[in-house]
Write a protein that holds these residues in place. Structure first.
Motif, PDB file in Angstrom:
ATOM      1  N   LEU A   1       0.680 -46.843 -39.984  1.00  0.00           N
ATOM      2  CA  LEU A   1       1.840 -46.913 -39.094  1.00  0.00           C
ATOM      3  C   LEU A   1       1.436 -47.457 -37.725  1.00  0.00           C
ATOM      4  CD1 LEU A   1       3.574 -43.497 -39.964  1.00  0.00           C
ATOM      5  CD2 LEU A   1       4.211 -45.778 -40.760  1.00  0.00           C
ATOM      6  N   GLY A   2       0.277 -47.031 -37.235  1.00  0.00           N
ATOM      7  CA  GLY A   2      -0.208 -47.545 -35.957  1.00  0.00           C
ATOM      8  C   GLY A   2      -0.518 -49.025 -36.018  1.00  0.00           C
ATOM      9  N   ASP A   3      -1.115 -49.471 -37.118  1.00  0.00           N
ATOM     10  CA  ASP A   3      -1.391 -50.900 -37.289  1.00  0.00           C
ATOM     11  C   ASP A   3      -0.113 -51.723 -37.192  1.00  0.00           C
ATOM     12  OD1 ASP A   3      -4.096 -50.522 -37.676  1.00  0.00           O
ATOM     13  OD2 ASP A   3      -3.949 -50.439 -39.850  1.00  0.00           O
ATOM     14  N   VAL A   4       0.918 -51.254 -37.874  1.00  0.00           N
ATOM     15  CA  VAL A   4       2.197 -51.983 -37.871  1.00  0.00           C
ATOM     16  C   VAL A   4       2.798 -51.989 -36.475  1.00  0.00           C
ATOM     17  CG1 VAL A   4       4.557 -52.002 -38.777  1.00  0.00           C
ATOM     18  CG2 VAL A   4       2.629 -51.538 -40.315  1.00  0.00           C
ATOM     19  N   ALA A   5       2.785 -50.822 -35.804  1.00  0.00           N
ATOM     20  CA  ALA A   5       3.377 -50.736 -34.461  1.00  0.00           C
ATOM     21  C   ALA A   5       2.683 -51.682 -33.485  1.00  0.00           C
ATOM     22  CB  ALA A   5       3.300 -49.300 -33.950  1.00  0.00           C
ATOM     23  N   LEU A   6       1.365 -51.793 -33.576  1.00  0.00           N
ATOM     24  CA  LEU A   6       0.602 -52.604 -32.628  1.00  0.00           C
ATOM     25  C   LEU A   6       0.694 -54.102 -32.894  1.00  0.00           C
ATOM     26  CD1 LEU A   6      -2.596 -50.420 -32.135  1.00  0.00           C
ATOM     27  CD2 LEU A   6      -0.634 -50.647 -30.609  1.00  0.00           C
ATOM     28  N   LEU A   7       1.400 -54.481 -33.943  1.00  0.00           N
ATOM     29  CA  LEU A   7       1.635 -55.902 -34.173  1.00  0.00           C
ATOM     30  C   LEU A   7       2.576 -56.484 -33.128  1.00  0.00           C
ATOM     31  CD1 LEU A   7       1.939 -55.916 -38.064  1.00  0.00           C
ATOM     32  CD2 LEU A   7       0.216 -57.149 -36.723  1.00  0.00           C
ATOM     33  N   TRP A   8       3.330 -55.607 -32.452  1.00  0.00           N
ATOM     34  CA  TRP A   8       4.240 -56.032 -31.386  1.00  0.00           C
ATOM     35  C   TRP A   8       3.750 -55.464 -30.050  1.00  0.00           C
ATOM     36  CZ3 TRP A   8       5.926 -54.642 -36.232  1.00  0.00           C
ATOM     37  CH2 TRP A   8       6.689 -55.596 -36.913  1.00  0.00           C
TER      38      TRP A   8
ATOM     39  N   GLN B   1       5.357 -54.443 -27.527  1.00  0.00           N
ATOM     40  CA  GLN B   1       6.147 -53.293 -27.102  1.00  0.00           C
ATOM     41  C   GLN B   1       5.916 -52.063 -27.982  1.00  0.00           C
ATOM     42  OE1 GLN B   1       7.202 -56.179 -28.246  1.00  0.00           O
ATOM     43  NE2 GLN B   1       9.096 -56.023 -29.448  1.00  0.00           N
ATOM     44  N   GLY B   2       5.057 -52.197 -28.983  1.00  0.00           N
ATOM     45  CA  GLY B   2       4.780 -51.068 -29.867  1.00  0.00           C
ATOM     46  C   GLY B   2       3.571 -50.251 -29.462  1.00  0.00           C
TER      47      GLY B   2
END
Length: 224
Positions: free
Chosen positions: A75-82, A84-85
């Motif tokens: 979940l953190g990997d996905v969030a840090l793709l943006w 603002q994440g």
């Protein structure tokens, strides 16, 4: 069926490595479209989850919380793709470290080898002090909390490594600490040259070591 599983187990590390390399090339725009990182970054962590899934069944509580840590990391990997994440990613990885810490304390009590906590604590304090002026005020408390739990996770892994000879786990904790330290330096005191080259390989090597620490399905349990 058993031969297929064995072949897949041997192939998985290569697939993890190939996906990690593809993610790096995409993020640095080195021959792959940048959008490919949206595929290969989560895919690499998913493959590590696949590696971990059949392992550790003799120690179900430890297995459950290690898998939870990997899922939170995904979940953190996905969030840090943006860009603002960042906050969402920070919280997801904080949850991952708490899950790992809980798993590790099912094996040995917290700070069973205190010198590991002393060493990580001193390094974490030095890094946080250096970064503090560059951390925006609203982020200071969450970043400080993150550093505390990251350090505790790595220190507990080091303690188990010392007391039980679990070098993979100790290495995983150390690599995670180094990866996040470099990430923080790049974000709050950077830019750090070739930051992705420093952050991503150490991050996935850390996750791989933690997953590989779980007892293989074919073997006998040697840890609680």
């Amino acid at each position: 069926m058993e031969k297929t599983r064995s072949a897949m187990a041997r192939l998985l590390p290569l697939l993890i490595f190939a996906s990690a390399v593809a993610c790096y090339l995409a993020q640095e725009d080195l021959g792959l479209p940048r959008d490919a990182a949206f595929l290969f970054k989560p895919l690499t962590t998913i493959l590590i989850i696949v590696l971990a899934w059949p392992r550790g069944r003799a120690t179900p509580i430890v297995r459950r919380w290690v898998l939870a840590g990997l899922v939170f990391s995904l979940l953190g990997d996905v969030a840090l793709l943006w860009p603002q994440g960042f906050i969402a990613g920070l919280l997801a990885f904080l949850a991952a470290h708490l899950a790992y810490l809980w798993a590790f304390t099912r094996v040995r009590r917290l700070a069973a080898w205190p010198w590991s906590f002393v060493a990580y604590g001193l390094v974490a304090l030095a890094v946080l002090s250096y970064l503090w002026p560059g951390i925006p005020v609203p982020l200071r408390v969450p970043v400080a909390a993150y550093v505390v739990f990251l350090s505790a996770m790595a220190a507990q892994a080091g303690a188990i490594g010392k007391l039980d000879g679990a070098w993979k786990l100790a290495l995983g904790g150390a690599l995670f600490f180094a990866s996040d330290g470099c990430l923080a330096l790049n974000k709050f005191a950077g830019p750090v040259p070739a930051a992705s080259l420093a952050v991503l390989p150490t991050y996935w090597a850390a996750q791989y070591c933690i997953a590989a620490w779980l007892q293989p399905a074919e073997g006998r349990a040697t840890s609680p």
